[in-house]
Design a protein around this motif. Structure first.
Motif, mmCIF file in Angstrom:
data_model
loop_
_atom_site.group_PDB
_atom_site.id
_atom_site.type_symbol
_atom_site.label_atom_id
_atom_site.label_comp_id
_atom_site.label_asym_id
_atom_site.label_seq_id
_atom_site.Cartn_x
_atom_site.Cartn_y
_atom_site.Cartn_z
ATOM 1 N N THR A 21 0.838 -1.207 0.000
ATOM 2 C CA THR A 21 0.000 0.000 0.000
ATOM 3 C C THR A 21 0.867 1.249 0.000
ATOM 4 N N GLN A 22 1.886 1.240 0.858
ATOM 5 C CA GLN A 22 2.763 2.417 0.952
ATOM 6 C C GLN A 22 3.511 2.649 -0.354
ATOM 7 N N VAL A 23 3.962 1.572 -0.971
ATOM 8 C CA VAL A 23 4.710 1.693 -2.224
ATOM 9 C C VAL A 23 3.804 2.284 -3.311
ATOM 10 N N GLN A 24 2.563 1.775 -3.395
ATOM 11 C CA GLN A 24 1.640 2.282 -4.425
ATOM 12 C C GLN A 24 1.352 3.767 -4.222
ATOM 13 N N ARG A 25 1.131 4.148 -2.980
ATOM 14 C CA ARG A 25 0.871 5.561 -2.685
ATOM 15 C C ARG A 25 2.060 6.436 -3.030
ATOM 16 N N LEU A 26 3.246 5.914 -2.699
ATOM 17 C CA LEU A 26 4.453 6.697 -2.978
ATOM 18 C C LEU A 26 4.618 6.917 -4.481
ATOM 19 N N VAL A 27 4.402 5.862 -5.252
ATOM 20 C CA VAL A 27 4.546 5.979 -6.714
ATOM 21 C C VAL A 27 3.578 7.050 -7.240
ATOM 22 N N GLN A 28 2.322 7.004 -6.763
ATOM 23 C CA GLN A 28 1.335 8.013 -7.210
ATOM 24 C C GLN A 28 1.784 9.419 -6.841
ATOM 25 N N ARG A 29 2.334 9.547 -5.631
ATOM 26 C CA ARG A 29 2.737 10.881 -5.168
ATOM 27 C C ARG A 29 3.920 11.409 -5.971
ATOM 28 N N LEU A 30 4.855 10.531 -6.273
ATOM 29 C CA LEU A 30 6.018 10.957 -7.066
ATOM 30 C C LEU A 30 5.585 11.330 -8.485
ATOM 31 N N GLU A 31 4.637 10.550 -9.041
ATOM 32 C CA GLU A 31 4.140 10.870 -10.390
ATOM 33 C C GLU A 31 3.416 12.210 -10.387
ATOM 34 N N ALA A 32 2.618 12.427 -9.336
ATOM 35 C CA ALA A 32 1.892 13.706 -9.238
ATOM 36 C C ALA A 32 2.888 14.866 -9.136
ATOM 37 N N ASP A 33 4.055 14.576 -8.625
ATOM 38 C CA ASP A 33 5.132 15.565 -8.489
ATOM 39 C C ASP A 33 5.884 15.778 -9.814
ATOM 40 N N GLY A 34 5.489 15.014 -10.839
ATOM 41 C CA GLY A 34 6.097 15.185 -12.158
ATOM 42 C C GLY A 34 7.338 14.334 -12.410
ATOM 43 N N ARG A 35 7.570 13.341 -11.558
ATOM 44 C CA ARG A 35 8.749 12.486 -11.762
ATOM 45 C C ARG A 35 8.427 11.267 -12.616
ATOM 46 N N ALA A 36 9.410 10.818 -13.393
ATOM 47 C CA ALA A 36 9.285 9.545 -14.082
ATOM 48 C C ALA A 36 9.631 8.455 -13.066
ATOM 49 N N VAL A 37 8.712 7.524 -12.850
ATOM 50 C CA VAL A 37 8.883 6.504 -11.804
ATOM 51 C C VAL A 37 8.553 5.138 -12.384
ATOM 52 N N ARG A 38 9.306 4.120 -11.963
ATOM 53 C CA ARG A 38 8.904 2.748 -12.305
ATOM 54 C C ARG A 38 8.908 1.889 -11.049
ATOM 55 N N LEU A 39 7.838 1.122 -10.894
ATOM 56 C CA LEU A 39 7.728 0.209 -9.755
ATOM 57 C C LEU A 39 8.206 -1.172 -10.189
ATOM 58 N N GLN A 40 9.127 -1.735 -9.426
ATOM 59 C CA GLN A 40 9.621 -3.094 -9.701
ATOM 60 C C GLN A 40 9.316 -3.971 -8.499
ATOM 61 N N LYS A 41 8.436 -4.942 -8.709
ATOM 62 C CA LYS A 41 8.058 -5.823 -7.599
ATOM 63 C C LYS A 41 8.977 -7.034 -7.573
ATOM 64 N N PHE A 42 9.460 -7.415 -6.382
ATOM 65 C CA PHE A 42 10.212 -8.668 -6.220
ATOM 66 C C PHE A 42 9.538 -9.546 -5.174
ATOM 67 N N PRO A 43 9.396 -10.847 -5.376
ATOM 68 C CA PRO A 43 9.765 -11.493 -6.615
ATOM 69 C C PRO A 43 8.899 -10.999 -7.769
ATOM 70 N N ASP A 44 9.519 -10.899 -8.975
ATOM 71 C CA ASP A 44 8.756 -10.583 -10.169
ATOM 72 C C ASP A 44 8.189 -11.905 -10.679
ATOM 73 N N ARG A 45 6.919 -12.132 -10.402
ATOM 74 C CA ARG A 45 6.320 -13.457 -10.659
ATOM 75 C C ARG A 45 5.965 -13.657 -12.135
ATOM 76 N N THR A 46 6.236 -12.649 -12.977
ATOM 77 C CA THR A 46 5.832 -12.754 -14.391
ATOM 78 C C THR A 46 6.848 -13.496 -15.255
ATOM 79 N N THR A 47 8.084 -13.639 -14.797
ATOM 80 C CA THR A 47 9.107 -14.307 -15.619
ATOM 81 C C THR A 47 9.022 -15.824 -15.387
ATOM 82 N N SER A 48 9.791 -16.597 -16.164
ATOM 83 C CA SER A 48 9.698 -18.052 -15.949
ATOM 84 C C SER A 48 10.306 -18.439 -14.598
#
Ligand code: DGP
Length: 214
Positions: A21-48
């Protein structure tokens, strides 16, 4: 002139510490601040590799403790180039977990600390690690606890002890990049503490990319 590199900020915490929850909120806040942001979740369950980890966490498969430790690390390595590329292009990268969880969880199962550190050596070093603590009773009382492999009070208590050792090791090798935040309060209270730690990192002159455990 080259654009300054982005900051690499890692979140760690016990299960149900409210980290996601905190990570999602932070990403939104940084984006609202005009920053380019990427969220990387670990483990990244999408790879093999991530799918093997997912099956293990959901107790659909069993693996030797060392084998799963190496898979978690391999999962970070397969994402490392993309993280470095984004940082170099000025993107702020926020990771929801990183190698510090790997050590805390695997050491809690009894693997030697030195073994746990080894496979992550050389990964991109975060500029800041935000560690959300919550006492195990509070964590256990929060929603959906107990669905995955490590989500028992006993394991979480041991993981918490190992995280303290990890914090000491980070301090010893990399200086003051570790911020412990008590996450027992309301979502808004915790968010303000997180924001203060993140902005202090973003406003600092961070050095050229370091390497974890080196
Ligand atoms: P999450 O998707 O944030 O709920 O995390 C999945 C679970 O996997 C969580 O219980 C913590 C654990 N975990 C995360 N990274 C590692 C790792 O590198 N090694 C081990 N053994 N466990 C990990």
């Amino acid at each position: 002139m080259m654009a300054p590199r982005g900051a690499f900020i890692v979140f760690e915490g016990l299960d149900r510490s409210g980290k996601t929850t905190q990570v999602q909120r932070l990403v939104q806040r940084l984006e609202a601040d005009g920053r380019a942001v990427r969220l990387q979740k670990f483990p990244d369950r999408t790879t093999s590799i991530g799918r093997m980890i997912d099956s293990y966490l959901q107790t659909k498969s069993d693996l030797d403790d060392r084998a799963i430790h190496l898979l978690f690390s391999a999962n970070r390595w397969e994402c490392a180039n993309a993280i470095e590329r984004d940082l170099a292009q000025g993107v702020t990268v926020i990771a929801d977990r990183y190698g510090f969880s790997g050590i805390a969880f695997s050491a809690a199962k009894g693997l030697p600390f030195s073994f746990c550190l080894q496979p992550d050596t050389g990964l991109p070093l975060p500029d800041s690690v935000i560690y959300l603590t919550v006492n195990p009773e509070v964590a256990a009382s929060r929603a959906a606890y107990g669905l995955e492999r490590y989500e028992t009070k006993d394991i979480q208590t041991r993981v918490r002890e190992r995280f303290d050792e990890v914090a000491n090791e980070v301090q010893r090798r990399h200086g003051n990049i570790w911020h412990t935040i008590d996450a027992s309060g309301s979502v808004d209270d915790v968010q303000e503490k997180v924001w203060a730690a993140v902005t202090s990192t973003l406003n600092a002159d961070f050095p050229s990319m370091g390497r974890l455990w080196m």
